[in-house]
Design an enzyme around this catalytic site. Sequence first.
Site: not given
Ligand code: 13P
Length: 340
Positions: A178, A220
């Site tokens: 991510e 992500k």
């Molecule tokens: P959000 O969809 O609220 O951005 O959260 C996703 C997430 O896992 C952030 O690390």
Amino acid sequence: MNILELKQVAQAIVAKQKGVLAADESSPTIKKRFDSIKVESTEENRRRYREILFTTPDIERNVGGVILFDETLRQSTKEGVPFAQLLSSRGIIPGIKVDKGAKALAMHPGDKVAEGLDGLRERLAEYKQLGAKFAKWRAVIEIDEHKIPSNYGIRANAHALARYAALCQEVDLVPIVEPEVLMDGAHGIERCEAVTSRVLEAVFAELDAHGVVFEGMLLKPNMVIPGKKCERQAFAQEIAEATMRCFYRYVPAAVPGIVFLSGGQSDVEATENLNAMNAMGKHPWEVSFSYGRALQAPVLAAWKGQESNVAAAQQALMQRCKLNGLARDGKYSRGMETAG
Ligand code: 13P
């Protein structure tokens, strides 16, 4: 490393109509969410709230995986069934957030780097025993007018993501990588696209250099979107086109799925934008969701910490999961929001 198993888990998380429920808020973050509905953030309230999410009827139709926080992976239903076991028995794959949060990067004012690599191999072994099948690491990239992110800030985060992803694959946990370019700030969509491009390019170069197998991971990322304070906001179509243009250039087709974060978009915007990307036609990767706020905001608002509101809260979660499941196929429309 069992590449076949990694591939199968990654593909199951982003199976047709499915995405990820991000329920991995750290203790300070869940406290913020609870503060907004005037619920005290005690261990029992956090357990109860997550139990409400994970026992919601029918979400397995649209939720392929759930990301948990360390505390949550160790918690159980009131009957004593560990949450990881409950989710697995429903056909939902449990996973765990493993970074320890973003800290200021030394000598680089404004840049942050996620910590948590020390001892990660041992932590991953324990999480696996507790039932996790995937692990997520969030790198935070802030944008300002000119100076940040610096090239070194991007490289440091990309390097940490590659170190974590390789450790995951070593023990057959699917890494959900991510790199989040934040939507805070007044920058336009063009600047978000330029920064996201640099970030993705750096992340895949580091993953490749470390030997991470792209077929056994998920990405992500943020969508390409204007900053929240930008005067010119964008329509879903523009966001979808900019995002796909950027990702076609920098994300290898071997990656099974891209599961977008919502990052501060409203629940409806996040669904509309996901829908617009899928309505463009078939892409090399599954294009899905891994939403925290965009799935949970209406649940928190309906629940408010009251047992009498549990059914309404679960209804709200079912609704968002269903609509995002449709958006996975480009079959969502705004009119469905009120149809229930
Ligand atoms: P959000 O969809 O609220 O951005 O959260 C996703 C997430 O896992 C952030 O690390």
